[in-house]
Structures are given as C-alpha cells and as structure tokens.
Design a protein around this motif. Structure first.
Motif, short mmCIF file in Angstrom:
data_model
loop_
_atom_site.label_atom_id
_atom_site.label_comp_id
_atom_site.label_asym_id
_atom_site.label_seq_id
_atom_site.Cartn_x
_atom_site.Cartn_y
_atom_site.Cartn_z
N LEU A 117 0.91 -1.23 0.13
CA LEU A 117 -0.08 0.01 0.05
C LEU A 117 0.90 1.21 0.07
O LEU A 117 1.94 1.39 0.57
N SER A 118 0.48 2.25 -0.80
CA SER A 118 0.76 3.68 -0.56
C SER A 118 -0.36 4.69 -0.23
O SER A 118 -1.52 4.35 -0.58
N ILE A 119 0.33 5.72 0.31
CA ILE A 119 -0.84 6.82 0.55
C ILE A 119 -0.47 7.97 -0.08
O ILE A 119 0.92 8.21 -0.27
N ARG A 120 -1.32 8.69 -0.53
CA ARG A 120 -0.95 9.89 -1.25
C ARG A 120 -1.94 11.22 -0.95
O ARG A 120 -2.98 11.05 -0.99
N PHE A 121 -1.34 12.15 -0.55
CA PHE A 121 -2.29 13.49 -0.43
C PHE A 121 -1.67 14.41 -1.41
O PHE A 121 -0.63 14.61 -2.09
N LYS B 176 4.98 4.97 0.39
CA LYS B 176 4.89 3.61 0.45
C LYS B 176 4.84 3.17 2.01
O LYS B 176 5.78 3.61 2.77
N LEU B 177 3.92 2.36 2.17
CA LEU B 177 3.75 1.99 3.71
C LEU B 177 4.54 0.57 3.83
O LEU B 177 4.12 -0.44 3.96
N ALA B 178 5.80 1.06 3.99
CA ALA B 178 6.91 0.12 4.09
C ALA B 178 8.15 0.55 5.11
O ALA B 178 8.13 1.72 5.36
N ILE C 180 10.98 6.37 9.26
CA ILE C 180 11.56 6.34 8.02
C ILE C 180 11.21 7.48 7.26
O ILE C 180 10.25 8.58 7.59
N GLU C 181 11.83 7.71 6.23
CA GLU C 181 11.59 9.06 5.56
C GLU C 181 10.91 8.83 4.62
O GLU C 181 10.38 7.92 4.07
N TRP C 182 9.94 9.97 4.49
CA TRP C 182 8.81 10.06 3.27
C TRP C 182 9.43 10.28 2.00
O TRP C 182 10.06 11.21 1.85
N THR C 183 9.24 9.20 1.14
CA THR C 183 10.03 9.01 0.02
C THR C 183 8.72 9.19 -1.16
O THR C 183 7.95 8.62 -1.32
#
Length: 499
Positions: free
Chosen positions: A283-287, A303-305, A346-349
């Motif tokens: 999964l990924s989230i996007r705003f 990415k939720l990882a 973790i960094e927001w990529t």
C-alpha cells in the motif's frame, strides 16, 4: 505519543459491537396458520465486531485495542433463515430496527431491536434452524439449503469528506450466523444469539502540521497488489464464513475535501477511509495539497513499508480491522518528512507523478482561448491577494477548450456539460478512446462553447470529465483538469459575474 512530531500507523484497532435484544409479542406454539411464536434474537459480544457509528472511545483489553462502535437509533438490519419465515409475508427474512440505545461506560454497547414493520420471523416446524444477520439491511442477500450469501461494494471514489458524515451505514457491512435446534417438547422457544462480525476494512487517519498551515484537497490509498474497492460477496456454509473479493479491480481509492480544508499546528484533520474486507499489502498513501501558488497543487506519496538496507518490506494490513494512522512531521517546506512504522522512523519518499502506472488517471488542465473571451477571478474570502474561482466571460463569442488525457491508456473519456446546458452550444470531441501517452499519439481533447439563441445574462455552464479504465472502472478527473477541489469548476458565462 506526540502527534505533532510523529506519524504512526498500524495501531490496529479491532472493530467491536455490543449486545442488542429483540423484543416482541410472544404467541404460544410453533407456526400454524400464521400464529407461530415470534423468534426472539439476542446479539452477544464477539471480537471483533462492528456497529453503526464509531464512538470515538478506545479501550484496551487483553493487550488489544478496541474502539467501541455504537448502534444508532433507527438503524435497520435484516435477519434471514432457511427454515423460519415471516409471519404474514411469503419470504424467509425480516427487517429489524434499533429502537433504544444505551450509553455504556466500557467498550460494550447494547440496544433493543423490534420488527421494522411490526411483524418479523416466526418459528415453523421443530428441527434445526439457521439464522443469518446482515447490516445494512439494503445488502442484497439470499438464504437457501446450502447456506447464505450477500453482496456488498466499497466505492473507489468515496466522495467528499464531511466532519458530520457517518459512512458506516454505507460501507460498514457486517454479518452474523447462528443455529438452533428446537423440538416439540420445548416448553418455551429459545432466544437466538447472533454475533456480528465486520465485512469491511477501515483506516482512521489523523493529521496535524508541525510548523505551517497546509490546505489538503485529496487523499488516495493506492495498492500495487490487491484491489481496494469494488464488489465482494460474503458466504456462509453452515457457520463457516468466506469472503470473496476476486471480482473487485480498483487499486486506487480516494476521498476529496471541501475547499479550505486546512491542517495547522493546532487544527488536525481526522477522517475514516474504507477498503475491501481482505488483507492488503503493498500500500501507498498519497495526499494532494495546495502549494504557495494557490492555483497549483502538489502530490506527496508514501509507501507503507520499512527499508531493510536496499530491500523494501511492505506492511500487511489485516482485513476486517481498523488501522489507525496518526501524526505528521513537516519541516520548513510543504514536504512531509517522516512517519513512524512499528516504532521505526522512516523518510517520506515521494513518487513523481509522471512515473505512475498507465492505469492511473492523469490529465492536463483546461486551456481556454477565444477572440474577445476573457477570464475573471473572484478574490479569496480571507486573502485579497489570492486569485480564487475562475469564470470565462463569452458575451456572444466562442471559447475553445483544449487539454490532454494521458491515462488510463486503453480506456475511454467523456465530457459531461453541467448547468444551463440549453443556453450554450457545445461541439467537439466530447467522448472517445484514450491512446498511448507518447507525444505522437497522446489523446488531445478539444471542444467549443458558444452562447445559444436566447441565452441571457447569468446563464453559465461547466463540465465534468469522466474516464473509464480498460476494466470499466470509472473515475472523475475534474481535480486534474480544473483543480476544482481548491477553486471550483472553470465556468463559462454570458456576462461578467463580478459586475
């Protein structure tokens, strides 16, 4: 937990419910010429369960977190049976309504239910009875000798968020099953216990900024594996439940926000998002947020990882549970900085918009031209230096609208006029196929807007843009072509609305 500094996910809160009881007129004997005894139902506590509205209260029990979800007065559920039948109608189901709701101090809740139309299911002949409960009652179900099944659906486009909206009645499917053996020797028909279990997944998102105001226009959940939205079925063979989501294809689901929805250092944004009742991975989230130029937006995808060296380890979000995402860190720019997943920051990529799949809807903005056609902007209600809503003033002239649709490749598009459509003549490529995104074959859409005979001052028209992917999943891409989330639709009008 410092919600301002950290963005936490996978705090998995199980959906739960409370006990409710069915009370009704009790008539002696089993069914005979419509005089059978009413069947009395009792819904007992099971983990996890769901009810018709989140309470906002969280509890910890046996090392697990729960959020109590309460029934609301007037909620309607449906109970089926293979063997019982409605007292007067030729059907094997009846609707029941929540009549009174208690307000408990702990994580359990209770409510009384009554037949929605005065009469419900009654006992028939002695034997083994099977009972199936479904919420909401509108879910299409059928009970037969081999068991029971019902159909549900989670929308890919979950509409515009509202702080007062309760979408559990729309997406919060749940089901229950029970069996009971009755004999001719029973002096009193037993009460039936039904344990309701959720048939949906949800994500509770809670965001707050660290150092600046951020206007949010859209949230998307994206999967590189399982479908997130679409149709599904729930089946029972005896008491064994099976959920089938194989017919669902939508791997992106979204929610939009009203104009001016802003998170600040003191004002958070909290919303609930729904997904199919199955385990979800990759999964990924996007705003989508407004940039310093209010006519432009930025997209930020995570990415939720977790990273283990160069390896990316995605988290698994269990189906039929509620997953909580809280907190946000931003430093000196519009960019999201870090989140914390299972205690590890973790960094927001970010993923560049251009590298998204050819199946993801993408388009350019409207470009409007025309002799003696001009545009006017309303001023923002709280910022006099900021351009706001846009209107193209035509007079008696023709405006030409052009833009490009890059994807979903292999799908189709449709332009749908809105407003005073009889006052304007619209001509051009209002529907068609979506070609490859290469420069030579990219889909270029052009149409014209001209006032019709009899058009009067104040008449205005605007356009919705819809696309379908090759699987037939439809998307509204107005936020791509017109940025309508922040400024409103591009409108075409006979006269200047500011004069």
């Amino acid at each position: 937990m410092n919600l301002i500094r950290k963005f936490t996910t996978l705090s998995c809160i199980l959906l739960l419910a409370g006990t409710f009881f069915l009370t009704g007129c009790q008539k002696g004997g089993f069914r005979e010429n419509g005089t059978g005894k009413d069947i009395s139902f009792r819904a007992s506590i099971s983990k996890p369960q769901t009810k018709a509205a989140y309470s906002g209260r969280e509890y910890t029990d046996e090392g697990k977190q729960y959020e109590r979800i309460d029934w609301e007065s007037g909620d309607v559920l449906r109970i089926y049976s293979n063997e019982a039948s409605h007292r007067y109608l030729e059907q094997n189901w009846a609707d029941y309504t929540i009549s009174t709701v208690s307000t408990p101090a702990d994580r359990y809740s209770s409510a009384n239910i009554v037949p929605a139309e005065g009469n419900g299911l009654v006992w028939g002949n002695p034997g083994t009875y099977h009972f199936y409960g479904v919420y909401p009652a509108s879910a299409s179900g059928a009970a037969g000798e081999s068991g029971f099944s019902f159909a549900g659906a989670i929308d890919a486009n979950q509409g515009q968020w509202s702080a007062s909206a309760n979408k559990i009645p729309q997406y919060g499917y749940m089901a229950a099953v029970a069996t009971q053996v009755v004999s001719e020797d029973d002096s009193e028909a037993p009460a039936i216990s039904l344990d309701f279990y959720p048939c949906f997944s949800s994500f509770d998102v809670d965001l707050k900024s660290k150092d600046r105001d951020i206007t949010v226009t859209k949230f998307e959940l994206i999967s590189d594996a399982e479908a997130l939205a679409g149709p599904f079925t729930v089946s029972f063979a005896g008491t064994t439940r099976t959920i089938d989501c194989s017919a669902a294809t939508a791997k992106t689901a979204s929610i939009t926000f009203p104009e001016g929805t802003t998170i600040t250092t003191t004002q958070e944004l909290r919303f609930t998002f729904f997904a199919l009742p199955q385990d979800l991975t990759k999964l990924s989230i996007r705003f989508t947020i407004l940039s310093d130029d209010p006519t432009q937006t930025q997209t930020h995808t995570l990415k939720l990882a977790k990273k283990n060296g160069d390896e990316l380890n995605y988290l698994t979000f269990e189906g039929c549970k509620k997953h909580k995402i809280t907190g946000l860190q931003m430093e000196g720019s519009w960019n999201f900085k870090t989140i914390t997943l299972i205690g590890e920051a973790i960094e927001w990529t970010e993923e560049e918009f251009e590298v998204e799949s050819d199946n993801m809807p993408q388009a350019s903005q409207f470009e409007v031209t025309g002799d003696n056609v001009f545009t006017v902007y309303e001023l923002h209600p709280t910022d006099a230096n900021r351009q706001y809503r846009q209107t193209w003033v035509l007079g008696a002239n023709t405006a030409t609208v052009s833009f490009k649709i890059f994807s979903p490749v292999g799908g189709t598009y449709e332009i749908v006029p809105q407003g005073a459509t009889d006052s304007f003549t619209v001509q051009g490529s209002l529907s068609g196929n979506i070609n490859s995104r290469t420069d030579a074959s990219v889909t270029k859409v052009t149409f014209t807007v001209t006032p019709a005979a009899g058009a009067a001052a104040g008449d205005e028209i605007w356009f919705k843009v819809l696309v379908k992917d090759p699987d037939g999943v439809q998307y509204n891409i107005d936020s791509e072509t017109q940025l309508y989330d922040s400024r409103g639709y591009h409108k075409f009008r006979i006269d200047d609305p500011l004069q």
